[in-house]
Write a protein that holds these residues in place. Structure first.
Motif, PDB file in Angstrom:
ATOM      1  N   VAL A 170      41.742  39.157  51.984  1.00  0.00           N
ATOM      2  CA  VAL A 170      42.396  37.900  51.629  1.00  0.00           C
ATOM      3  C   VAL A 170      43.025  37.991  50.243  1.00  0.00           C
ATOM      4  O   VAL A 170      44.125  37.494  50.009  1.00  0.00           O
ATOM      5  N   MET A 171      42.345  38.632  49.299  1.00  0.00           N
ATOM      6  CA  MET A 171      42.902  38.880  47.967  1.00  0.00           C
ATOM      7  C   MET A 171      42.832  40.368  47.663  1.00  0.00           C
ATOM      8  O   MET A 171      41.906  41.060  48.103  1.00  0.00           O
ATOM      9  N   THR A 172      43.788  40.848  46.915  1.00  0.00           N
ATOM     10  CA  THR A 172      43.798  42.241  46.482  1.00  0.00           C
ATOM     11  C   THR A 172      43.608  42.293  44.969  1.00  0.00           C
ATOM     12  O   THR A 172      43.550  41.262  44.305  1.00  0.00           O
ATOM     13  N   ALA A 178      42.007  46.930  39.052  1.00  0.00           N
ATOM     14  CA  ALA A 178      41.625  45.743  38.289  1.00  0.00           C
ATOM     15  C   ALA A 178      41.731  44.516  39.182  1.00  0.00           C
ATOM     16  O   ALA A 178      42.520  44.489  40.136  1.00  0.00           O
ATOM     17  N   PHE A 179      40.940  43.474  38.867  1.00  0.00           N
ATOM     18  CA  PHE A 179      41.026  42.210  39.603  1.00  0.00           C
ATOM     19  C   PHE A 179      41.566  41.085  38.729  1.00  0.00           C
ATOM     20  O   PHE A 179      42.116  40.122  39.246  1.00  0.00           O
ATOM     21  N   ASP A 180      41.441  41.201  37.427  1.00  0.00           N
ATOM     22  CA  ASP A 180      41.908  40.184  36.480  1.00  0.00           C
ATOM     23  C   ASP A 180      41.317  38.823  36.827  1.00  0.00           C
ATOM     24  O   ASP A 180      42.050  37.870  37.124  1.00  0.00           O
ATOM     25  N   PRO A 181      39.979  38.687  36.799  1.00  0.00           N
ATOM     26  CA  PRO A 181      39.334  37.462  37.270  1.00  0.00           C
ATOM     27  C   PRO A 181      39.724  36.200  36.521  1.00  0.00           C
ATOM     28  O   PRO A 181      39.740  35.113  37.094  1.00  0.00           O
ATOM     29  N   THR A 182      40.053  36.318  35.232  1.00  0.00           N
ATOM     30  CA  THR A 182      40.408  35.133  34.451  1.00  0.00           C
ATOM     31  C   THR A 182      41.910  34.921  34.364  1.00  0.00           C
ATOM     32  O   THR A 182      42.372  33.993  33.694  1.00  0.00           O
TER      33      THR A 182
END
Length: 546
Positions: A170-172, A178-182
């Motif tokens: 659903v998300m990459t 990296a996911f860059d959560p913020t």
């Protein structure tokens, strides 16, 4: 119908003036946005400014559109919405999403409808929405951790949601693992991920990790001498014709496509690629950063160091002054200038100093201690701190440092301000913002202390094997600590408990706690009439993996 809709939309977009480019989605998202629009998922108010950050209320309008479609198709579980109201928002889509548990307020009866959402918040909302479907299954597969490069920044309340969103496609990530959560979440990103929930055929499933091509096998260790050999993933003994070694070495270090070799009474060292035969003689690994895919090797017989990458390439040569750590190191840019470099050899900062290359300096990563005239000073972030008379021990993960004086240790900021009390005998950095101190002969206290101070005690544990070292970690902000004979606590760098592992066997000096692709492996060797090994694999939440 889908093709006709796409053609009509293209014509309409071409009629828009060149000055309104933001009304068209990015190339990577364009087809998905068109498909979502055709499916009735996108409210009219979101059909513009696709690259702008989406607000909390706008995201609710997308989620509500999908919810109503599922409801009309009979795809929802038996749901009883709760009664919800906010002092700052009466939007019916917001109230619907809040009543079914997809979103929460921000406190004091407020929703903050115009605030943008972070990527980790989007992952949580998407997961809660998906869990409302009749065919939702919270399988272990979709709960499996993924070790992101910036995973230490994922908050505990979102960690399982991020794993689910990534594993389900659903998300990459945002590139470079990296996911860059913020980071901000845009309108087009939100539309694309809502489409992936609507139709799983659009999911972007992650590529599974491949097994490491080589591993070192220890044949013998004793009296200060070891004997090792290298095997491939099929168990074949490699390098049997390397020099006069017959494939046996004093030390082997595996790093990506490279192996570091030491042989012939430790007098010979080399970096070697078994797949290509590429060889760099005279260099030995002196710091490996698996998370960044980069290592630091120094020449055995001179002052040079070399940046080495896991993919088999190499970077620049430098005259070093610190051990490579967290993708950074200190080097001499010239005779009177120290510089911090990153994994690509780029200069992060420089500092001109009157100290020459013979001055006693030592450090870790991009932090270095300079000693002169019986004082010690920490150089971090290109700034020289306050000179101190006590010993300075630079931290691996922060610009804070541990100062020691007459057997007492204190955590200080770069300017010498004490962040904690003084502790006798030991104070160690064991994780990012995680420290431990000696309470008694057998007890250690683990505490969290961020850059601003305010230490918070996490655990007090009994240690029977002497002074504890760095905590087992996934390399991205998750840690494991044995807290009793049968329990292991998993927590993040913010000091928040993620889960507790209850083991079916007693943990003692023979127990080994390690991380494996973000999961925790607990191994215990039973010594008795028969020697047997007990091993269990767990999620950080404490759930055993069958």
């Amino acid at each position: 119908m889908k093709k006709l809709f796409a053609m009509l939309l293209t014509v309409s977009l071409l009629m828009v003036s060149a000055g309104a480019a933001s009304t068209q989605s990015s190339n990577w998202a364009q087809e998905a946005v068109w498909t979502a629009q055709e499916a009735g998922l996108v409210p009219e108010t979101l059909n513009t400014s696709y690259d702008t950050a989406i607000t909390r209320a706008e995201f609710c309008s997308l989620a509500a559109s999908l919810y109503r479609i599922w409801e009309a198709n009979g795809q929802l579980k038996d749901i009883t919405p709760s009664s919800v109201s906010f002092t700052d928002c009466t939007d019916e889509d917001v109230l619907l999403c809040a009543s079914i548990g997809v979103v929460n307020g921000v406190g004091d009866g407020r929703f903050a409808p115009d605030s943008p959402i972070q990527r980790q918040e989007a992952a949580s909302m998407l997961h809660r929405l998906a869990a409302l479907r009749t065919d939702y299954a919270g399988s272990t597969k979709n709960k499996m951790p993924h070790v992101f490069f910036d995973g230490e920044n994922i908050r505990s309340w979102a960690r399982s949601d991020v794993y689910w969103a990534y594993n389900s496609g659903v998300m990459t990530g945002t590139g470079d693992n990296a996911f860059d959560p913020t980071g901000q979440y845009t309108r087009e990103q939100s539309i694309v991920t809502i489409l992936r929930l609507y139709d799983a055929s659009y999911a972007a499933l992650p590529v599974p990790n491949t097994e490491a091509p080589y591993h070192a096998v220890l044949d013998y260790s004793g009296a200060g001498v070891s004997r090792m050999h290298l095997e491939d993933k099929d168990g074949n003994h490699l390098l049997t014709d390397f020099e006069d070694t017959d494939g046996y070495f004093y030390d082997i270090t595996v790093f990506g496509d490279w192996v570091g070799l030491m042989w012939n009474d430790n007098a010979n060292v080399a970096l070697y690629q078994p797949a290509t035969g590429k060889r760099i003689d005279g260099y030995i690994f002196d710091g490996i950063d698996e998370k960044n895919g980069v290592a630091w090797a120094w020449a055995y017989d001179d002052e040079n160091a070399l940046v080495v990458y896991a993919d088999g390439t190499t970077g620049k040569k430098f005259i070093p002054k610190t051990v490579w750590s967290e993708g950074r190191a200190i080097v001499w840019a010239n005779a009177n200038t120290l510089a911090a470099i990153d994994k690509n050899g780029n200069t992060l900062w420089q500092y001109k100093t009157s100290f020459n290359q013979d001055t006693l300096v030592y450090g870790l990563g991009d932090r270095v201690v300079i000693e002169q005239d019986n004082t010690n000073t920490l150089l971090a972030n290109g700034k020289l701190g306050t000179a101190q008379t006590y010993t300075i021990i630079p931290n691996k993960w922060s610009a804070n440092y541990i100062g020691g004086d007459n057997g007492y240790y204190t955590l200080y900021d770069q300017n010498g301000k004490a962040l904690t009390g003084s502790y006798a005998n030991a104070l160690d950095e064991v994780g990012q913002d995680i420290y431990c101190r000696w309470v008694s002969d057998t007890q250690y206290e683990y505490f969290h202390c961020a850059a601003g101070g305010n230490p918070t005690t996490l655990f007090t544990v009994t240690v029977t094997n002497g002074r504890p070292g760095v905590l087992p970690t996934d390399g991205a902000g998750v840690y494991a600590l044995q807290t009793s004979q049968n329990t292991i606590a998993c927590f993040d760098r913010f000091g928040t408990i993620i889960g507790t592992i209850q083991t079916p066997f007693t943990l003692d000096s023979l127990a080994d706690i390690t991380f494996e692709n973000g999961c925790i492996r607990v191994t215990r060797m039973d010594i008795g009439a028969d020697t047997s090994t007990q091993t269990m694999l767990y999620l950080p939440t404490g759930e055993p993996i069958a």
